[in-house]
Design a protein around this motif. Sequence first.
Motif, short mmCIF file in Angstrom:
data_model
loop_
_atom_site.label_atom_id
_atom_site.label_comp_id
_atom_site.label_asym_id
_atom_site.label_seq_id
_atom_site.Cartn_x
_atom_site.Cartn_y
_atom_site.Cartn_z
N ARG A 141 1.12 12.97 39.46
CA ARG A 141 1.13 12.35 40.79
C ARG A 141 0.11 11.20 40.89
NH1 ARG A 141 0.06 16.67 45.09
NH2 ARG A 141 0.51 14.92 46.50
N THR A 142 -0.10 10.53 39.76
CA THR A 142 -1.02 9.39 39.72
C THR A 142 -0.24 8.07 39.76
OG1 THR A 142 -2.61 10.65 38.39
CG2 THR A 142 -2.86 8.26 38.41
N GLY A 143 -0.70 7.17 40.61
CA GLY A 143 -0.16 5.81 40.61
C GLY A 143 -1.09 4.89 39.85
N VAL A 144 -0.55 3.87 39.23
CA VAL A 144 -1.35 2.92 38.44
C VAL A 144 -1.06 1.50 38.90
CG1 VAL A 144 -1.84 1.99 36.16
CG2 VAL A 144 -1.37 4.44 36.43
N LEU A 145 -2.12 0.75 39.21
CA LEU A 145 -2.03 -0.69 39.43
C LEU A 145 -2.76 -1.37 38.27
CD1 LEU A 145 -2.72 -1.65 43.17
CD2 LEU A 145 -0.64 -2.01 41.88
N LEU A 146 -2.03 -2.12 37.48
CA LEU A 146 -2.60 -2.83 36.34
C LEU A 146 -2.59 -4.32 36.63
CD1 LEU A 146 -3.55 -3.18 33.39
CD2 LEU A 146 -1.15 -3.06 32.70
N PHE A 147 -3.77 -4.92 36.68
CA PHE A 147 -3.89 -6.36 36.89
C PHE A 147 -3.86 -7.03 35.52
CE2 PHE A 147 -6.14 -4.35 40.46
CZ PHE A 147 -5.35 -4.81 41.51
N VAL A 148 -2.79 -7.76 35.24
CA VAL A 148 -2.55 -8.31 33.91
C VAL A 148 -3.18 -9.69 33.80
CG1 VAL A 148 -0.80 -8.92 32.20
CG2 VAL A 148 -0.41 -7.00 33.77
N SER A 149 -4.03 -9.86 32.80
CA SER A 149 -4.74 -11.12 32.60
C SER A 149 -3.80 -12.24 32.18
CB SER A 149 -5.82 -10.91 31.53
OG SER A 149 -6.46 -12.13 31.21
N ASN A 150 -4.16 -13.45 32.58
CA ASN A 150 -3.47 -14.64 32.09
C ASN A 150 -4.02 -15.11 30.75
OD1 ASN A 150 -1.49 -15.07 34.01
ND2 ASN A 150 -2.68 -16.54 35.21
N ALA B 188 2.63 -3.45 37.32
CA ALA B 188 1.87 -4.56 36.76
C ALA B 188 1.82 -5.68 37.79
CB ALA B 188 2.51 -5.06 35.48
N VAL B 189 0.61 -6.13 38.14
CA VAL B 189 0.42 -7.28 39.02
C VAL B 189 0.06 -8.45 38.12
CG1 VAL B 189 -0.85 -8.22 40.98
CG2 VAL B 189 -0.39 -5.75 40.85
N ALA B 190 0.90 -9.48 38.10
CA ALA B 190 0.74 -10.51 37.07
C ALA B 190 1.11 -11.88 37.59
CB ALA B 190 1.61 -10.17 35.86
N GLY B 191 0.54 -12.89 36.95
CA GLY B 191 0.83 -14.27 37.29
C GLY B 191 2.05 -14.81 36.57
N ARG B 192 2.45 -14.15 35.51
CA ARG B 192 3.65 -14.57 34.80
C ARG B 192 4.31 -13.34 34.16
NH1 ARG B 192 -0.49 -16.41 31.01
NH2 ARG B 192 -0.09 -15.52 28.94
N ALA B 193 5.60 -13.49 33.83
CA ALA B 193 6.41 -12.33 33.44
C ALA B 193 6.44 -12.08 31.94
CB ALA B 193 7.84 -12.52 33.94
N ASP B 194 6.07 -13.08 31.11
CA ASP B 194 6.30 -12.93 29.68
C ASP B 194 5.59 -11.70 29.12
OD1 ASP B 194 4.07 -14.99 30.26
OD2 ASP B 194 3.58 -14.31 28.23
N GLY B 195 6.35 -10.92 28.36
CA GLY B 195 5.83 -9.73 27.70
C GLY B 195 5.91 -8.47 28.53
N LEU B 196 6.08 -8.57 29.84
CA LEU B 196 6.07 -7.37 30.68
C LEU B 196 7.30 -6.50 30.42
CD1 LEU B 196 4.89 -8.84 34.10
CD2 LEU B 196 3.50 -7.72 32.35
N ALA B 197 8.48 -7.09 30.44
CA ALA B 197 9.70 -6.32 30.24
C ALA B 197 9.76 -5.73 28.83
CB ALA B 197 10.92 -7.19 30.50
N GLU B 198 9.27 -6.50 27.85
CA GLU B 198 9.27 -5.98 26.48
C GLU B 198 8.31 -4.80 26.33
OE1 GLU B 198 10.53 -10.21 26.53
OE2 GLU B 198 8.89 -9.07 27.41
N ALA B 199 7.20 -4.85 27.01
CA ALA B 199 6.22 -3.76 26.92
C ALA B 199 6.70 -2.51 27.63
CB ALA B 199 4.87 -4.21 27.50
N SER C 173 0.90 -18.79 37.02
CA SER C 173 1.04 -18.54 35.59
C SER C 173 -0.04 -19.20 34.75
CB SER C 173 2.42 -18.97 35.11
OG SER C 173 2.60 -20.37 35.30
N GLU C 174 -0.61 -20.31 35.24
CA GLU C 174 -1.65 -21.02 34.48
C GLU C 174 -3.02 -20.86 35.10
OE1 GLU C 174 -0.90 -22.38 31.60
OE2 GLU C 174 1.19 -21.78 31.93
N ALA C 175 -3.15 -20.00 36.08
CA ALA C 175 -4.42 -19.85 36.79
C ALA C 175 -5.47 -19.13 35.95
CB ALA C 175 -4.20 -19.08 38.09
N ASP C 176 -6.72 -19.52 36.14
CA ASP C 176 -7.81 -18.71 35.60
C ASP C 176 -7.79 -17.35 36.29
OD1 ASP C 176 -8.87 -20.68 33.89
OD2 ASP C 176 -9.98 -21.59 35.54
#
Length: 389
Positions: free
Chosen positions: A278-287, A313-324, A337-340
């Motif tokens: 019953r654990t939820g996870v919020l993962l902030f994915v680095s650019n 996953a909370v992310a600025g761009r999608a690449d790699g998310l669906a594959e993972a 997607s290009e943000a620091d």
Amino acid sequence: MTTVPETSAPPAVPFGAEHTDREIRQQPRVWAEMRERVREQRDALDAFLAPLLAEPGLRVVLTGAGTSAYAGGVVRSALAAVLGVTVEAVATTDIVAEPAGCFEDRARPTLLVSFARSGQSPESLAATEIADRLLDRCAHLVITCNAGGALAVAHRDRAGSHVLLTPSEAEDRGFAMTSSLTCMLLGALDALGRGRVRGLGAAAQAAAAVLTPDSTARITAFARRDLDRFVHLGSGPLKALAGESALKLLELTGGRVGSLPETSLGFRHGPKAFLTPRTGVLLFVSNDPHTRRYDLDILRELAGALPAGQVVAVAGRADGLAEAAPAAEAWLLPGMSEADDAALALPAVVCAQLVALHASLRLGITPDNPFPAGEVNRVVQGVTIHPLD
């Protein structure tokens, strides 16, 4: 993977959530006002900062307590890269409790950057006074929401200090810091970064504006699942964002929902024991391409270990998310997607604030005042500042 859609106007706000709900939603607008304030003060800021930044060996210390301490952690590495000087994030609570350990080199020139919503917390003013006592040369940049707070008043007309005020609306009336945090973050990145931090301005505002309407149904649905604990993960600057996000959930649910912040790599070293079905996870994915690899690794692992829909996953761009993790959910922040990562944190924290708000409402708690008996206070109470020997 699914993205968060832009939606129509939100429904009526439940009683007891009016301030918190409004203060989360107003952020894109008040961010624009905050940037304008920095532009208006640009000449004065440059006159104050330029001589300091030219000092050999300058140390910049970012400080605050609670949420304000996490602000320093979010911006630290971005400012270090821009300024080319030593930048550290040290909580006021550490400065007050162990002054000598925080200011060991008396002769080293220091710029103390203080974040404070009210400027009324005892540690806020005490930290600046301790720095002045223990350091031969200490200047102060105070970023605060309250023009009448003790911290702003003490430094307003003082040589060697500059006070940067947020828009008055950012002095949140709700219990938890939301727009106050992000306005102070933005103020620091703009004032010290001078346009060299990628992703600030219109991009961050637009990304957050997509998220704030309540009919962003996936965020609401995630927060209202029958979960009794959450993990917040992030690396680099997003480690501090994970800490702030966990704190927001703990505060707004009145301590009834457990929350654990960690880094993507650090989570496996013991904290993984926190996981239950019953654990939820919020993962902030680095650019950052290198850091992102580790985020995707833990995303893959956790999405395979927990029921569907409980890992986001909370992310600025999608690449790699669906594959993972094809079955995991993604809340994509358009235009980032290009943000620091420090800039990415601005709209990303809005996701965490909305999760905390709706988790609170699910439990029947009033987010504007989750501690009606006063166990925890909006401005900290009960602190005694002991004399420095």
